[in-house]
Design a protein around this motif. Structure first.
Motif, mmCIF file in Angstrom:
data_model
loop_
_atom_site.group_PDB
_atom_site.id
_atom_site.type_symbol
_atom_site.label_atom_id
_atom_site.label_comp_id
_atom_site.label_asym_id
_atom_site.label_seq_id
_atom_site.Cartn_x
_atom_site.Cartn_y
_atom_site.Cartn_z
ATOM 1 N N CYS A 172 48.419 7.885 55.226
ATOM 2 C CA CYS A 172 47.723 6.652 55.632
ATOM 3 C C CYS A 172 48.163 6.257 57.043
ATOM 4 O O CYS A 172 49.353 6.240 57.343
ATOM 5 N N VAL A 173 47.180 5.946 57.879
ATOM 6 C CA VAL A 173 47.470 5.629 59.266
ATOM 7 C C VAL A 173 48.207 4.280 59.393
ATOM 8 O O VAL A 173 48.821 3.987 60.411
ATOM 9 N N HIS A 174 48.165 3.480 58.324
ATOM 10 C CA HIS A 174 48.827 2.164 58.365
ATOM 11 C C HIS A 174 50.227 2.189 57.762
ATOM 12 O O HIS A 174 51.188 1.785 58.404
ATOM 13 N N CYS A 175 50.313 2.652 56.500
ATOM 14 C CA CYS A 175 51.599 2.528 55.801
ATOM 15 C C CYS A 175 52.326 3.870 55.651
ATOM 16 O O CYS A 175 53.468 3.912 55.221
ATOM 17 N N ASP A 227 39.443 4.964 59.282
ATOM 18 C CA ASP A 227 39.623 3.769 60.095
ATOM 19 C C ASP A 227 39.643 4.240 61.548
ATOM 20 O O ASP A 227 40.694 4.501 62.119
ATOM 21 N N HIS A 254 41.826 2.758 64.295
ATOM 22 C CA HIS A 254 43.238 3.137 64.316
ATOM 23 C C HIS A 254 43.445 4.646 64.357
ATOM 24 O O HIS A 254 44.567 5.134 64.209
ATOM 25 N N GLY A 292 42.877 5.400 56.089
ATOM 26 C CA GLY A 292 43.689 4.405 55.401
ATOM 27 C C GLY A 292 43.659 4.599 53.895
ATOM 28 O O GLY A 292 42.663 5.086 53.349
ATOM 29 N N CYS A 350 45.797 -0.322 51.870
ATOM 30 C CA CYS A 350 45.679 -0.830 53.242
ATOM 31 C C CYS A 350 44.226 -1.077 53.630
ATOM 32 O O CYS A 350 43.943 -1.475 54.757
ATOM 33 N N ARG A 351 43.331 -0.845 52.712
ATOM 34 C CA ARG A 351 41.922 -0.944 53.033
ATOM 35 C C ARG A 351 41.531 -2.405 53.202
ATOM 36 O O ARG A 351 41.599 -3.189 52.271
#
Ligand SMILES: [Zn+2]
Length: 251
Positions: free
Chosen positions: A157-160, A172, A175, A179, A183-184
């Motif tokens: 995941c690009v976020h977490c 996403d 970013h 995701g 995190c969506r």
């Protein structure tokens, strides 16, 4: 010290050509050493010219060049690989056009990228040989993004940073990645990639060097995600004159 050489040779792929004056043509070339440059081929529009027929769209040639004040001049051309005769069918031509538009839009004139040159010649060859050439574009796009340092991470995941394996993910583009479910938030319009899509995406993304073969075809949702990502990166580049691409129909 001697003066810089006025003549040089370079391998090049013809990206574009336009008629200039009565029989001259101005070509946009992609070269391994100097990347993109415009050059003039004098008299190449005449049927008797020794350049005629060699400087067609997509062809790779060893060019003898002479440095000019404004534009360098093409003085000789020896075909390395004649892609053009294999690109005249409508779908081949459409696919080759998208490849060349992307290379043209993403590549800077003065930044040598031999890896992209290799990718370009490999994909033109593959497009000329395949029955469904548009289906090569998602993989080509991932190779190109990779060479440009823009490839999205496909396993986390690009976020977490959570592993995406066996889960559902969403592109996403903002970013530059995918995701996970937790995190969506803001990217509801794009279709979800299920576990099979994610496996497909990872296969399409994984590859040695500039190769576009063996044929690894993207699933429809993966092709859409890659296309959206490419368009997102293109949209951020002010010089890009490329309209929205439509290569998912080949998937
Ligand atoms: Zn996440």
């Amino acid at each position: 010290m001697s003066a810089p050489q006025r003549s040089y040779k370079t391998a090049a792929v013809i990206l574009r050509g336009r008629t200039y004056g009565e029989a001259d043509r101005i070509l946009t070339l992609y070269t391994a050493e100097r990347v993109k440059l415009d050059a003039i081929a004098k008299g190449s529009g005449r049927t008797k010219s020794h350049l005629a027929g060699r400087l067609e769209f997509g062809n790779e040639a060893l060019l003898g060049m002479h440095r000019g004040r404004n534009l360098d001049v093409v003085v000789s051309a020896d075909i390395i690989e004649a892609h053009w005769p294999h690109l005249v069918a409508p779908e081949q031509f459409a696919a080759a056009n998208i490849v060349i538009e992307l290379i043209d839009a993403f590549c800077e004139p003065d930044l040598p990228q031999p890896e992209i040159y290799t990718l370009l010649t490999a994909v033109l060859r593959a497009v000329g040989q395949r029955d469904a050439p548009l289906s090569l574009l998602p993989r080509f796009s991932m190779r190109l993004l990779d060479a440009l340092g823009l490839a999205p991470p496909v396993d986390a995941c690009v976020h977490c940073g959570a592993a995406l394996q066996g889960r559902t993910a969403w592109l996403d583009a903002e970013h530059g990645g995918f995701g996970c479910e937790s995190c969506r938030v803001a990217w509801r319009e794009v279709p979800a990639l299920d576990a099979d899509d994610l496996r497909n995406l990872q296969a399409v993304a994984a590859a040695p060097g500039g190769s576009v073969t063996p044929a690894l075809y993207a699933s429809k949702r993966v092709a859409q995600a890659i296309e959206t990502l490419v368009n997102h990166h293109l949209g951020r580049r002010p010089k890009a004159g490329v309209h929205a691409l439509e290569f998912v129909r080949g998937a």
